[in-house]
Scaffold this active site. Structure first.
Site, PDB file in Angstrom:
ATOM      1  N   ASP A 139       0.854  -1.187   0.000  1.00  9.39           N
ATOM      2  CA  ASP A 139       0.000   0.000   0.000  1.00  9.39           C
ATOM      3  C   ASP A 139       0.896   1.246   0.000  1.00  9.39           C
ATOM      4  O   ASP A 139       1.925   1.296   0.677  1.00  9.39           O
ATOM      5  CB  ASP A 139      -0.907  -0.009   1.245  1.00  9.39           C
ATOM      6  CG  ASP A 139      -2.057   0.971   1.117  1.00  9.39           C
ATOM      7  OD1 ASP A 139      -3.203   0.507   0.996  1.00  9.39           O
ATOM      8  OD2 ASP A 139      -1.802   2.192   1.131  1.00  9.39           O
TER       9      ASP A 139
ATOM     10  N   ASN B 110     -12.961  -3.204   2.716  1.00  9.66           N
ATOM     11  CA  ASN B 110     -13.914  -2.111   2.884  1.00  9.66           C
ATOM     12  C   ASN B 110     -14.872  -2.129   1.700  1.00  9.66           C
ATOM     13  O   ASN B 110     -14.429  -2.160   0.543  1.00  9.66           O
ATOM     14  CB  ASN B 110     -13.178  -0.769   2.947  1.00  9.66           C
ATOM     15  CG  ASN B 110     -12.285  -0.659   4.169  1.00  9.66           C
ATOM     16  OD1 ASN B 110     -12.637  -1.122   5.247  1.00  9.66           O
ATOM     17  ND2 ASN B 110     -11.108  -0.062   3.993  1.00  9.66           N
TER      18      ASN B 110
ATOM     19  N   VAL C  53     -11.049   3.306  -3.122  1.00 10.36           N
ATOM     20  CA  VAL C  53     -10.717   2.846  -4.476  1.00 10.36           C
ATOM     21  C   VAL C  53     -11.721   1.755  -4.852  1.00 10.36           C
ATOM     22  O   VAL C  53     -11.826   0.726  -4.173  1.00 10.36           O
ATOM     23  CB  VAL C  53      -9.278   2.291  -4.548  1.00 10.36           C
ATOM     24  CG1 VAL C  53      -9.000   1.736  -5.947  1.00 10.36           C
ATOM     25  CG2 VAL C  53      -8.258   3.371  -4.192  1.00 10.36           C
TER      26      VAL C  53
ATOM     27  N   GLN D 131     -14.234   2.581   1.918  1.00  5.65           N
ATOM     28  CA  GLN D 131     -13.702   2.256   0.581  1.00  5.65           C
ATOM     29  C   GLN D 131     -13.466   3.536  -0.215  1.00  5.65           C
ATOM     30  O   GLN D 131     -14.380   4.357  -0.373  1.00  5.65           O
ATOM     31  CB  GLN D 131     -14.668   1.340  -0.187  1.00  5.65           C
ATOM     32  CG  GLN D 131     -14.067   0.863  -1.509  1.00  5.65           C
ATOM     33  CD  GLN D 131     -14.943  -0.148  -2.248  1.00  5.65           C
ATOM     34  OE1 GLN D 131     -16.058  -0.446  -1.851  1.00  5.65           O
ATOM     35  NE2 GLN D 131     -14.404  -0.672  -3.344  1.00  5.65           N
TER      36      GLN D 131
ATOM     37  N   HIS E  29     -10.270  -4.829  -3.273  1.00  3.45           N
ATOM     38  CA  HIS E  29      -8.937  -5.157  -2.749  1.00  3.45           C
ATOM     39  C   HIS E  29      -9.068  -5.680  -1.334  1.00  3.45           C
ATOM     40  O   HIS E  29      -9.936  -5.239  -0.574  1.00  3.45           O
ATOM     41  CB  HIS E  29      -8.015  -3.924  -2.776  1.00  3.45           C
ATOM     42  CG  HIS E  29      -8.658  -2.682  -2.249  1.00  3.45           C
ATOM     43  ND1 HIS E  29      -9.547  -1.932  -2.999  1.00  3.45           N
ATOM     44  CD2 HIS E  29      -8.564  -2.053  -1.052  1.00  3.45           C
ATOM     45  CE1 HIS E  29      -9.964  -0.911  -2.279  1.00  3.45           C
ATOM     46  NE2 HIS E  29      -9.386  -0.959  -1.083  1.00  3.45           N
ATOM     47  N   ILE E  30      -8.189  -6.594  -0.994  1.00  2.89           N
ATOM     48  CA  ILE E  30      -8.087  -7.083   0.385  1.00  2.89           C
ATOM     49  C   ILE E  30      -6.852  -6.434   0.993  1.00  2.89           C
ATOM     50  O   ILE E  30      -5.739  -6.578   0.464  1.00  2.89           O
ATOM     51  CB  ILE E  30      -7.938  -8.616   0.441  1.00  2.89           C
ATOM     52  CG1 ILE E  30      -9.090  -9.311  -0.284  1.00  2.89           C
ATOM     53  CG2 ILE E  30      -7.848  -9.092   1.900  1.00  2.89           C
ATOM     54  CD1 ILE E  30      -8.964 -10.832  -0.320  1.00  2.89           C
ATOM     55  N   HIS E  31      -7.056  -5.717   2.102  1.00  4.38           N
ATOM     56  CA  HIS E  31      -5.911  -5.180   2.837  1.00  4.38           C
ATOM     57  C   HIS E  31      -5.288  -6.306   3.655  1.00  4.38           C
ATOM     58  O   HIS E  31      -5.995  -7.067   4.322  1.00  4.38           O
ATOM     59  CB  HIS E  31      -6.356  -4.095   3.832  1.00  4.38           C
ATOM     60  CG  HIS E  31      -6.895  -2.853   3.198  1.00  4.38           C
ATOM     61  ND1 HIS E  31      -6.134  -1.726   3.010  1.00  4.38           N
ATOM     62  CD2 HIS E  31      -8.132  -2.551   2.714  1.00  4.38           C
ATOM     63  CE1 HIS E  31      -6.884  -0.770   2.458  1.00  4.38           C
ATOM     64  NE2 HIS E  31      -8.098  -1.251   2.263  1.00  4.38           N
TER      65      HIS E  31
HETATM   66  P1  AMP Z   1      -9.750   1.584   0.599  1.00  7.87           P
HETATM   67  O1  AMP Z   1      -9.833   2.829   1.431  1.00  7.87           O
HETATM   68  O2  AMP Z   1     -10.184   0.334   1.316  1.00  7.87           O
HETATM   69  O3  AMP Z   1     -10.454   1.756  -0.742  1.00  7.87           O
HETATM   70  O4  AMP Z   1      -8.232   1.345   0.320  1.00  7.87           O
HETATM   71  C1  AMP Z   1      -7.548   1.935  -0.766  1.00  7.87           C
HETATM   72  C2  AMP Z   1      -6.085   1.795  -0.471  1.00  7.87           C
HETATM   73  O5  AMP Z   1      -5.377   1.947  -1.668  1.00  7.87           O
HETATM   74  C3  AMP Z   1      -5.560   2.834   0.521  1.00  7.87           C
HETATM   75  O6  AMP Z   1      -4.981   2.159   1.637  1.00  7.87           O
HETATM   76  C4  AMP Z   1      -4.523   3.595  -0.297  1.00  7.87           C
HETATM   77  O7  AMP Z   1      -3.415   3.984   0.464  1.00  7.87           O
HETATM   78  C5  AMP Z   1      -4.165   2.591  -1.376  1.00  7.87           C
HETATM   79  N1  AMP Z   1      -3.660   3.136  -2.624  1.00  7.87           N
HETATM   80  C6  AMP Z   1      -4.204   4.120  -3.367  1.00  7.87           C
HETATM   81  N2  AMP Z   1      -3.470   4.335  -4.478  1.00  7.87           N
HETATM   82  C7  AMP Z   1      -2.449   3.449  -4.437  1.00  7.87           C
HETATM   83  C8  AMP Z   1      -1.344   3.166  -5.293  1.00  7.87           C
HETATM   84  N3  AMP Z   1      -1.125   3.850  -6.422  1.00  7.87           N
HETATM   85  N4  AMP Z   1      -0.471   2.194  -4.938  1.00  7.87           N
HETATM   86  C9  AMP Z   1      -0.664   1.500  -3.785  1.00  7.87           C
HETATM   87  N5  AMP Z   1      -1.689   1.710  -2.938  1.00  7.87           N
HETATM   88  C10 AMP Z   1      -2.572   2.678  -3.258  1.00  7.87           C
END
Ligand code: AMP
Ligand code: ZN
Length: 113
Positions: free
Chosen positions: A32, A86, A95, A93, A99-101
């Site tokens: 991340d 999320n 993005v 959420q 995605h799985i954190h």
């Molecule tokens: P969410 O808030 O669950 O949608 O998580 C999105 C995650 O994507 C966040 O933890 C961001 O820091 C991460 N993120 C956004 N852009 C990038 C990127 N270009 N490379 C790696 N992680 C990213």
């Protein structure tokens, strides 16, 4: 397959120099960009789905979980890690490509905020 203007589709398509931790024909994982723990990686399917609610393919969902487990192991936190998905803005959420954190490397609080 690829959604225009989706940052994670661009990562899958190697438009950035993102190092993949695990890559299979179905998914990739990578660190991340804003880590919330000493270990913080994301596992994403190569195919675009806006959220968990868009995926009906249970085989792919299982593969993503396997990818999360393998990512935790590769990053040295196999014994203690947390997975987070999320779903929806109010749930955090930001993005809209599922995605799985994979979080680890420190103690975690419960319940999460
Ligand atoms: P969410 O808030 O669950 O949608 O998580 C999105 C995650 O994507 C966040 O933890 C961001 O820091 C991460 N993120 C956004 N852009 C990038 C990127 N270009 N490379 C790696 N992680 C990213
Ligand atoms: Zn996408």
């Amino acid at each position: 397959m690829t959604q225009e203007n989706c940052i994670f589709c661009k990562i899958v398509n190697r438009e950035f120099k993102t190092d993949f931790i695990v890559e299979t024909q179905d998914y990739v994982s990578f660190n991340d960009i804003t880590p919330r723990a000493p270990i913080h990686a994301l596992v994403i399917p190569k195919k675009h789905f806006a959220s968990l609610n868009e995926i009906e393919d249970v085989e792919l969902m299982g593969k993503l979980l396997k990818g999360a487990k393998e990512t935790a192991a590769k990053l040295g936190v196999a014994d203690n890690y947390r997975l987070v998905i999320n779903t929806g803005e109010k749930a955090g959420q930001a993005v809209f490509h599922i995605h799985i954190h994979v979080l680890g490397g420190r103690s975690m609080q419960w319940p999460p905020g």
